[in-house]
Enzyme design. Sequence first.
Site, mmCIF file in Angstrom:
data_model
loop_
_atom_site.group_PDB
_atom_site.id
_atom_site.type_symbol
_atom_site.label_atom_id
_atom_site.label_comp_id
_atom_site.label_asym_id
_atom_site.label_seq_id
_atom_site.Cartn_x
_atom_site.Cartn_y
_atom_site.Cartn_z
ATOM 1 N N ALA A 34 -0.382 -0.495 2.130
ATOM 2 C CA ALA A 34 -0.488 0.817 1.491
ATOM 3 C C ALA A 34 0.853 1.315 0.954
ATOM 4 O O ALA A 34 0.951 1.795 -0.178
ATOM 5 C CB ALA A 34 -1.070 1.831 2.479
ATOM 6 N N ARG A 105 -2.957 -8.820 12.177
ATOM 7 C CA ARG A 105 -1.683 -8.096 12.217
ATOM 8 C C ARG A 105 -1.274 -7.681 13.634
ATOM 9 O O ARG A 105 -0.182 -7.129 13.810
ATOM 10 C CB ARG A 105 -1.778 -6.856 11.320
ATOM 11 C CG ARG A 105 -2.687 -5.778 11.864
ATOM 12 C CD ARG A 105 -3.150 -4.745 10.860
ATOM 13 N NE ARG A 105 -2.133 -4.172 10.021
ATOM 14 C CZ ARG A 105 -2.401 -3.287 9.042
ATOM 15 N NH1 ARG A 105 -3.642 -2.900 8.820
ATOM 16 N NH2 ARG A 105 -1.435 -2.793 8.315
ATOM 17 N N LEU A 225 -11.817 11.533 -4.655
ATOM 18 C CA LEU A 225 -13.274 11.453 -4.629
ATOM 19 C C LEU A 225 -13.802 10.093 -5.062
ATOM 20 O O LEU A 225 -14.968 9.957 -5.416
ATOM 21 C CB LEU A 225 -13.872 12.542 -5.538
ATOM 22 C CG LEU A 225 -13.348 13.963 -5.335
ATOM 23 C CD1 LEU A 225 -13.950 14.903 -6.370
ATOM 24 C CD2 LEU A 225 -13.648 14.463 -3.925
ATOM 25 N N GLY A 253 -7.070 -0.702 -2.657
ATOM 26 C CA GLY A 253 -5.756 -0.450 -3.245
ATOM 27 C C GLY A 253 -5.756 0.650 -4.282
ATOM 28 O O GLY A 253 -4.694 1.110 -4.709
ATOM 29 N N GLY A 255 -6.608 3.782 -3.969
ATOM 30 C CA GLY A 255 -6.038 5.023 -3.443
ATOM 31 C C GLY A 255 -4.522 5.004 -3.432
ATOM 32 O O GLY A 255 -3.878 6.025 -3.723
ATOM 33 N N ASP A 256 -3.941 3.861 -3.100
ATOM 34 C CA ASP A 256 -2.480 3.732 -3.123
ATOM 35 C C ASP A 256 -1.948 3.874 -4.544
ATOM 36 O O ASP A 256 -0.909 4.494 -4.781
ATOM 37 C CB ASP A 256 -2.052 2.377 -2.561
ATOM 38 C CG ASP A 256 -2.634 2.099 -1.188
ATOM 39 O OD1 ASP A 256 -2.784 3.054 -0.405
ATOM 40 O OD2 ASP A 256 -2.935 0.928 -0.911
#
Length: 314
Positions: A34, A105, A225, A253, A255-256
Site C-alpha cells: 500500500a 508475510r 466509493l 491497488g 485505492g492506493d
Amino acid sequence: MDVVTLGEAMVLFVPDRIGLLRYAHTFSRYVAGAESNLAVGMARLGHHVGWISRVGDDEFGQYVQAFLRGERVDVSGVKVDPDAPTGVFFKERRRSDSTRVYYYRKGSAASMLTPDDLDAAYIAQARYLHLTGITPALSAACKDTIMHALHIATEAGVPVSFDPNLRQKLWDTEAARAAYLDILPHVSLVLTSEEEAALITGTTKHTEAARILLEMGPSVVVIKLGAKGALGFTADEKVFAPVMPVDTVETVGAGDAFNAGFLSGQLRGWDLAASLKLGTILGALATTVPGDVDGLPDWEEIQPYLGGDRTIER
C-alpha cells in the site's frame, strides 16, 4: 521531501492465466504494498517521496529496493534485516472480475520494524507523512512504530494522511477499530472506504460518518466509493467525484493510486474537487493492468485526462 511513508512492500506474483492458483505454471513478478504503491504513484507525478521499511537480506529485498530506486523513490530509510525474509504474496485471478490474494508475510523483515528504525529529522522535513492501517496490524512493534511516527510528525508540525486499509487476514475488526481510534486524533487527512468508515463510526450514512470522523481530529475526510466514485468532506464542504470509465482488469491497488492522486492535488494547493478528480483518475488507470503500479501515469500523461479529453495515439 514532499511525502514520507512507511510500511511493507512485498514481491507479488500474478499467474499469467486466469484460474485456480494450483494450476498456474508461469507468473509475472511485481513489487507491491500500500505505501510503496503510493510512493511510486506520487514519484511519477513529480513528487519527492521517501519510503521507510525493512527488507530481508535476500534477492527479493534487493529487487524491492532496486525497483523503487528506479521509480525515483528515496529508500535511504530502508533497513536490511539479516534474520528475516522479504514478504511475498500471490494473486489468484478466478475470473477477469474476481481476485483472491494470498499473503506470505508472517515473520517478514517489515514486521520487525521498531521505533528505533525511524529518523525523526527525516520525517520532520516532509510536507506530509502518509500511513496506513496495514502496518500496525503486522505486529505490536509495528504499531509502536506507527505511534512513534505520529508523535514525531505532531512535534514537527507535519500533517498526516491515513488510510485505514483494513486487512481482515491480519487482525479482527475490533482490534483494527481500536487501533484506528488511537491513530485518528493525530491525523489531518483520512482516506477511507465506505466499509472502513462504517466500522469506525458505526453508521453507513456517508455524511454522518464524515461528521464523526471530522470530530475525531482530521480536517479533511475522503470516503472512497469504489466504482461509484469518491466523496470529500471538510467542516464546510461536501464534494462528489465520479469515476472515469475504463476497461477494468484488476481492482487491487486502486485505492492506493487514488490516495496518491488526491495527496498530489493537496500538495499542489488544489481545492477538494480538483484533488478528488486527480485521485479518481489515478484510481481508474490503476485498474487497467494486473500489477498494482503498472498503470500509474506520469505528470505529462495525466494532462489529457485532467483536461477532460483524450489524446489519440497512432
